[in-house]
Write a protein that holds these residues in place. Structure first.
Motif, PDB file in Angstrom:
ATOM      1  N   ASP A   8       0.826  -1.200   0.000  1.00 51.00           N
ATOM      2  CA  ASP A   8       0.000   0.000   0.000  1.00 51.00           C
ATOM      3  C   ASP A   8       0.866   1.258   0.000  1.00 51.00           C
ATOM      4  N   ASP A   9       1.913   1.278   0.801  1.00 53.07           N
ATOM      5  CA  ASP A   9       2.800   2.447   0.847  1.00 53.07           C
ATOM      6  C   ASP A   9       3.484   2.668  -0.493  1.00 53.07           C
ATOM      7  N   ALA A  10       3.934   1.580  -1.128  1.00 49.56           N
ATOM      8  CA  ALA A  10       4.591   1.717  -2.428  1.00 49.56           C
ATOM      9  C   ALA A  10       3.625   2.251  -3.478  1.00 49.56           C
ATOM     10  N   THR A  11       2.398   1.726  -3.465  1.00 47.64           N
ATOM     11  CA  THR A  11       1.385   2.207  -4.420  1.00 47.64           C
ATOM     12  C   THR A  11       1.077   3.686  -4.188  1.00 47.64           C
ATOM     13  N   ASP A  12       0.955   4.072  -2.937  1.00 47.02           N
ATOM     14  CA  ASP A  12       0.655   5.468  -2.620  1.00 47.02           C
ATOM     15  C   ASP A  12       1.784   6.396  -3.081  1.00 47.02           C
ATOM     16  N   ARG A  13       3.003   5.941  -2.926  1.00 51.74           N
ATOM     17  CA  ARG A  13       4.120   6.763  -3.379  1.00 51.74           C
ATOM     18  C   ARG A  13       4.095   6.942  -4.902  1.00 51.74           C
ATOM     19  N   VAL A 173      -5.145   5.132 -12.893  1.00 46.52           N
ATOM     20  CA  VAL A 173      -6.057   4.010 -12.598  1.00 46.52           C
ATOM     21  C   VAL A 173      -5.284   2.705 -12.506  1.00 46.52           C
ATOM     22  N   ALA A 174      -4.358   2.466 -13.444  1.00 45.86           N
ATOM     23  CA  ALA A 174      -3.591   1.221 -13.442  1.00 45.86           C
ATOM     24  C   ALA A 174      -2.743   1.104 -12.177  1.00 45.86           C
ATOM     25  N   THR A 175      -2.134   2.203 -11.769  1.00 48.93           N
ATOM     26  CA  THR A 175      -1.311   2.160 -10.545  1.00 48.93           C
ATOM     27  C   THR A 175      -2.172   1.923  -9.312  1.00 48.93           C
ATOM     28  N   ASP A 176      -3.313   2.568  -9.253  1.00 55.88           N
ATOM     29  CA  ASP A 176      -4.179   2.437  -8.078  1.00 55.88           C
ATOM     30  C   ASP A 176      -4.760   1.036  -7.949  1.00 55.88           C
ATOM     31  N   THR A 177      -5.061   0.389  -9.075  1.00 56.31           N
ATOM     32  CA  THR A 177      -5.708  -0.923  -9.044  1.00 56.31           C
ATOM     33  C   THR A 177      -4.726  -2.067  -9.148  1.00 56.31           C
TER      34      THR A 177
END
Length: 842
Positions: A8-13, A173-177
């Motif tokens: 989750d942290d990596a995605t948020d970054r 969208v791709a990064t978030d999902t």
């Protein structure tokens, strides 16, 4: 930090980085437009027109057809229409200002947050700038009075707007999902194309009305066209979404039809993430003491680990896994989205349906696992000794049978039969619990001293067997056997005492044995030869086999004798010694060999037991005995019948059911059948057959101990077997007149029976003096040649009908005058259900 937290942290970054990049680009482009406006200022359009354009952008943005990809919404907005129409009417900087302002106002009104607001405004800046650049490239001058935009330019501007919008939005969208840009772009692409066609049509209508002298009221057609296209696109998109979603749900339900619990959990979590577009799905399993959690995305299982009991996270949607029939709760299904998501009513119903299917699949898998566990336990129990855990006789025979048929077996096969010496003394002195400890220790030592590939089994009691395999030479069997018996030499500590276990072993080579039964017989003979010689082990030698040719011939003829019904049954009456009245009969099997006459059980029973024909033999004897009972009853003589039973029959778990089935088939009450057991049963055999005897007795079958007084464990047998009758051996009856010791044995037996509320029958009564002596000692019943020799069922019936002195059913005159003896009513002993006085079978 957990694995999910790290992801989750990596995605948020990454999201912050991409959004920051878009915002920077948007600010850069906006700065260029600002500098251009300052350098070449355009006249300010009417404020009303700017406000209208800004409001139109807000309404068009709110009017969106969306499709959910995991936790994000990807859809077609209608803001291209006001932007493209605005570019035909107003200078690009003012259109950009209205579009960005409308986006900002909309995000602020919906409380979307600073990050989303900045991203939306920056994205709108880039998309509007791309469309404006097309207008400028084709030198399209805005004209509020007569706007003119060629169709080709309008198409190019719309494509520039849409492509820029997608290039900016799809990576987010791709990064978030956690999916690819291609997967995000493929979602609802047909609806997007149709939506752009509708927008293009709306733009053409609006520009045509504004560029011609047509009635301005025709502009109202544009909202109608947009509304119709929007409704059609919304319904089409949602219908397709629902159809695909239910198809995925049906496919997922089919995949849940598995018997492996792990497969069910992994399939359920991955399918849940896919069906409900969740970033992650998890199942916390609590039923059946599982305490297990499984987490997965739509593409892979993230974790399958013990349940930690951590509280649920914010933004999770949970549903209890409870079967639709109101069954027990097996766990919880958790769906985690990237943000706050509210499921529609249809989605909630779908989630409950899926949860019910998952619950049912989990319960089915757990039930199957439990059935498999019970089946494995039953299979293990059927092939293993419950006391020592070693393989039992059945597994030994199966393994040996396979070795006999395996032509590719390396080396020789031998059977080592081991019997513990004086083990009975351990039971009698220290008790059965101590004896069980000794047997377990012996089993452990034998198992540990065996070579790989050997099979150590417990046959029952204090008898063990070792199947030796892979022997390069016959002589090695003796060395292996000596090593195994040597493992038993160290003393064993039991209840604070150290005892030494001695054993004798017999070895038989499979070569030449012909069958497993013959191999066992040879090992048994060798073992007893070792006992007699005082040797640890002895190898079977055909020259020293005490079995004569006649016995071997008997073994070969048994199968034929059973199939041809050569076994017959004679019956000897049992008589009330006082009145001479027949009270029952004992069945005595005979083998009528065509060439050698009748053989008694003493001559052939051992061969029957060793040949494997014992069940068929017992079945034939029971059948003829019960037929005789039926015949006598129809003639008016309702007599019980006593049938001798071999201890080996009692080792068969199917024996009680077979006996009761025979009784039911012939309509004979279980109380009319007496099963006679030899008193020489060993305690180790009693341990095995005790349950079988209890089952027969509980069904009403009466039990008798035959040859009582000849064994060494009389009282032990009586304390373990719930019998009804004792039969005094004929050697004591023969000497009852002349031997004080024999008379004392009879008197003691009668007193013991009276105290235990048992019946006593004397065997071998040959004379009237014997009969009177037995009567005076308290024995009430007897059988022997004084009354009748063994007769066929028909001849015994004729004898009963003739009687003695014209009295049917009486074979001897009474020892007392009528009325000289008054029988007192039998009292019932409290709690025993037996008569307090000796009595004869009814």
């Amino acid at each position: 930090m957990s694995e999910t937290g790290t992801n989750d942290d990596a995605t948020d970054r990454r999201l912050r980085l991409l959004i920051g990049l878009v915002v920077v680009l948007g600010l850069g482009v906006a700065s260029v437009w600002a500098m251009q406006s300052l350098r070449h200022p355009d006249p300010r359009p009417p404020a009303a027109l700017l406000a209208l354009l800004c409001a139109t952008v807000v309404v068009a943005q709110r009017w969106r057809v969306s499709v959910r990809i995991k936790s994000s919404l990807l859809g077609t907005a209608w803001d291209e229409v006001p932007v493209l129409v605005g570019l035909a009417l107003l200078p690009p900087p003012w259109v950009l200002l209205c579009a960005v302002t409308g986006q900002g106002l909309l995000k602020i009104a919906t409380r979307s947050g600073v990050r989303k607001t900045a991203f939306a405004m920056a994205k709108e800046t880039l998309a509007v700038s791309a469309a404006a650049a097309v207008f400028l490239a084709f030198r399209i001058r805005p004209d509020p009075d007569t706007p003119y935009v060629p169709v080709l330019v309008l198409v190019a501007a719309m494509l520039a707007f849409a492509v820029t919008d997608q290039l900016v939005f799809l990576p987010i969208v791709a990064t978030d999902t956690g999916s690819s840009i291609r997967q995000a772009a493929r979602q609802n692409w047909t609806g997007t194309v149709i939506g752009h066609l509708g927008q293009f049509l709306a733009c053409l209508v609006a520009l045509w009305v504004l560029a011609t002298d047509a009635n301005v009221l025709l502009l109202l057609v544009v909202p109608l066209v947009v509304a119709c296209m929007h409704l059609w696109q919304s319904r089409t998109t949602r219908t397709r979404q629902e159809r695909e979603s239910w198809q995925r749900l049906a496919k997922a339900t089919d995949e849940l039809n598995a018997v492996d619990l792990t497969q069910v959990l992994h399939s359920a979590t991955t399918r849940a993430a896919q069906i409900f577009s969740a970033a992650e799905a998890a199942i916390d399993l609590t039923a059946g003491g599982a305490d297990r959690t499984v987490r997965a995305t739509e593409s892979q299982v993230l974790a399958d680990s013990p349940l930690t009991g951590e509280p649920g996270r914010a933004g999770e949607t949970t549903v209890d896994l409870v079967a639709h029939d109101g069954g027990m709760r097996v766990g919880v299904l958790r769906l985690r989205f990237g943000g706050t998501v509210r499921l529609t009513e249809v989605e909630q119903y779908k989630l409950r349906t899926f949860a019910s299917a998952v619950c049912t699949a989990i319960r089915n898998a757990q039930a199957y696992a439990e059935l498999a566990r019970i089946a494995a336990e039953n299979e293990h129990a059927a092939t293993h000794d419950p006391l020592t855990g070693l393989p039992n006789r059945r597994q030994l025979y199966d393994r040996a049978g396979r070795l006999f048929t395996d032509t590719g077996q390396d080396g020789l096969v031998a059977l080592l039969l081991i019997d513990l010496n004086h083990f009975k003394e351990v039971n009698d002195t220290l008790g059965h619990a101590a004896g069980d400890d000794v047997l377990r220790e012996v089993a452990r030592r034998l198992h540990e001293s065996a070579e790989p590939g050997d099979l150590v089994a417990r046959l029952g009691g204090d008898e063990f067997a070792v199947l030796l395999t892979g022997l390069p030479t016959p002589a090695l069997a003796s060395h292996r056997a000596a090593a195994m018996l040597g493992a038993l030499e160290p003393s064993i500590e039991v209840e604070g005492m150290r005892i030494t276990v001695e054993a004798a072993g017999g070895i038989a080579l499979a070569a030449g044995a012909g069958s497993v039964e013959e191999l066992m017989r040879r090992a048994d003979i060798a073992m007893y030869q070792a006992k007699r010689a005082g040797e640890p082990t002895t190898i079977y030698a055909h020259a020293r086999d005490t079995a004569d040719v006649d016995r071997l011939m008997l073994t070969g003829e048994l199968r034929r004798a059973v199939s041809r019904h050569e076994f017959t049954v004679d019956f000897q009456p049992i008589v009330d010694l006082g009145s001479g009245e027949v009270v029952s009969a004992e069945a005595m099997a005979r083998w009528k060999r065509p060439d050698q006459g009748d053989l008694t059980p003493v001559q052939f029973l051992e061969a029957v037991e060793r040949s494997g024909q014992l069940p068929a033999f017992v079945d034939a004897v029971l059948e003829q005995s019960l037929l005789a009972v039926q015949t006598w009853r129809e003639a008016g003589f309702d007599l019980p019948v006593a049938v001798n039973v071999s201890p080996r029959s009692l080792l068969d778990p199917n024996f009680p059911a077979a006996v009761l089935a025979r009784l039911e088939r012939h309509d004979v009450s279980p109380g009319r059948l007496v099963l006679e057991l030899t008193e020489t049963l060993t305690l180790s055999q009693i341990d095995v057959v005790e349950r079988t005897l209890a089952e027969l007795r509980n069904a009403g079958v009466r039990l008798a101990v035959d040859d009582f007084g000849t064994g060494v464990s009389s009282l032990s047998v009586l304390s373990r077997i719930p019998v009804h009758e004792l039969k005094i051996d004929r050697e004591f009856v023969a000497a009852v007149e002349t031997s004080a010791e024999a008379a004392a044995v009879v008197r003691t037996t009668v007193d013991l029976a009276r105290n235990l509320h048992l019946t006593v029958v004397a065997e071998g009564v040959e004379s009237e003096p014997q009969r009177r002596a037995l009567w005076e000692l308290g024995c009430l019943a007897g059988q022997g040649r004084l009354f009748a020799r063994p007769l066929s069922a028909a001849r015994l019936l004729g004898t009963l009908q003739r009687g003695s002195g014209g009295r049917p059913g009486v074979l001897a005159s009474a020892l007392h005058e009528a009325g000289a003896v008054v029988r007192m009513p039998a009292r019932r002993a409290s709690g025993t259900g037996r008569s307090s006085l000796p009595h004869l079978p009814a």
